[in-house]
Write an enzyme that holds these catalytic residues in place. Sequence first.
Site, short mmCIF file in Angstrom:
data_model
loop_
_atom_site.label_atom_id
_atom_site.label_comp_id
_atom_site.label_asym_id
_atom_site.label_seq_id
_atom_site.Cartn_x
_atom_site.Cartn_y
_atom_site.Cartn_z
N ARG A 1 0.85 -1.17 0.00
CA ARG A 1 0.00 0.00 0.00
C ARG A 1 0.90 1.23 0.00
NH1 ARG A 1 -3.36 -2.86 -1.54
NH2 ARG A 1 -5.45 -3.30 -0.71
N GLU B 1 -4.46 7.37 -5.56
CA GLU B 1 -4.59 6.66 -6.83
C GLU B 1 -5.88 7.09 -7.53
OE1 GLU B 1 -4.25 2.44 -6.18
OE2 GLU B 1 -2.26 2.60 -5.29
N HIS C 1 -1.03 -0.07 -10.02
CA HIS C 1 -1.68 -0.97 -9.08
C HIS C 1 -2.23 -2.21 -9.80
CE1 HIS C 1 -3.82 -1.06 -4.90
NE2 HIS C 1 -3.49 -2.28 -5.30
#
Length: 345
Positions: free
Chosen positions: A257, A286, A305
């Site tokens: 993360r 994000e 991601h």
Amino acid sequence: MPVRRLVVDLNSSAPTMALPSWGLERLRAAVPHGWEMVNIASVTDSSGDGTNAVSDETMAAIGEAEAYFGYGLPASLVAAAPQLRWAHSASAGVGSSITPELLSAGLVFTNSAGVYAEAMAETVLAGVLHFVRGLDHAVHQQRAGTWNKRPFQTPPFAVREVADLRALVVGAGGIGRAVARRLCALGATCTGVRRRPSLGVPEGFAAVIGPAALDAALPLADVVVLAAPLTALSRGLLDARRLALLPEGAIVVNVARGALLDDAALLAALDAGRLRGAALDVFPSEPLPAEHPYWGHPRVLVTPHVSGVSPVRHWQRALELFEDNWRRWVAGEPLRNVVDPVAGY
């Protein structure tokens, strides 16, 4: 006897994260006697820890549900589900699901930790090789039409072999173990960091240490891999002070993360020429803002991601885990991957 209900809420807006038709048929074939399965057609969000909004269709179905299979566990869904006793998240991270509503509901919450590990470990390995073998130099030179061997041969950023590396893997769960197995197979020496070192040394690791020993281990780490869940204890784990402990030429990889890592401190260390590079798949915000320095930084590898993406094998593992837990739930047996709401994973 009332029919027991499972609500399946996996129609993600991300194509590879939406339950495929063959997976839906597999679940339908696994429905135990006395159960019904309600599949939600409305689109949901699988990003991060899972959805933060619940569709009207889901809210209409959840009131009589005993079990839920979706992305995360929003507080609004828990509040609308008085009969809910077990929820399983198709996400590995569960930080945003640990809410007062969940804690007071007393239900069993399980996650998909380990399901994404193999794909994520391959992304980590690719990121390490990108810098260790100078592929960043190669990409830059190819675009510029330049033939120059010097960057590949000049210390402290000269190319190396993986077998020369000492890797520190923060998080010795499914992801960390998969990373260690791959790096170990190529000759690297891997040390794991886990909350409870007494659990032992998993395959691929030469040693495992506790969080208290992290500072002493960082000066010996050619590579640091962040593969731990985001909790109150891990937030900001790799800050400016700890980045300064790394040896010259070290590589940082984050597939966990974004909040585990101090962005500003990492950029400062890169710009100062201390670090070889950073391979980053996750970020505090994000999508990564268009103006962020990472985009144009010559020693940063950015992926959006997607380290866990594996369209077929991911769903095979995810459904195997869920179906096993469903069988265990019906039989009254302990479930796998039960989340500890206090620890946060």
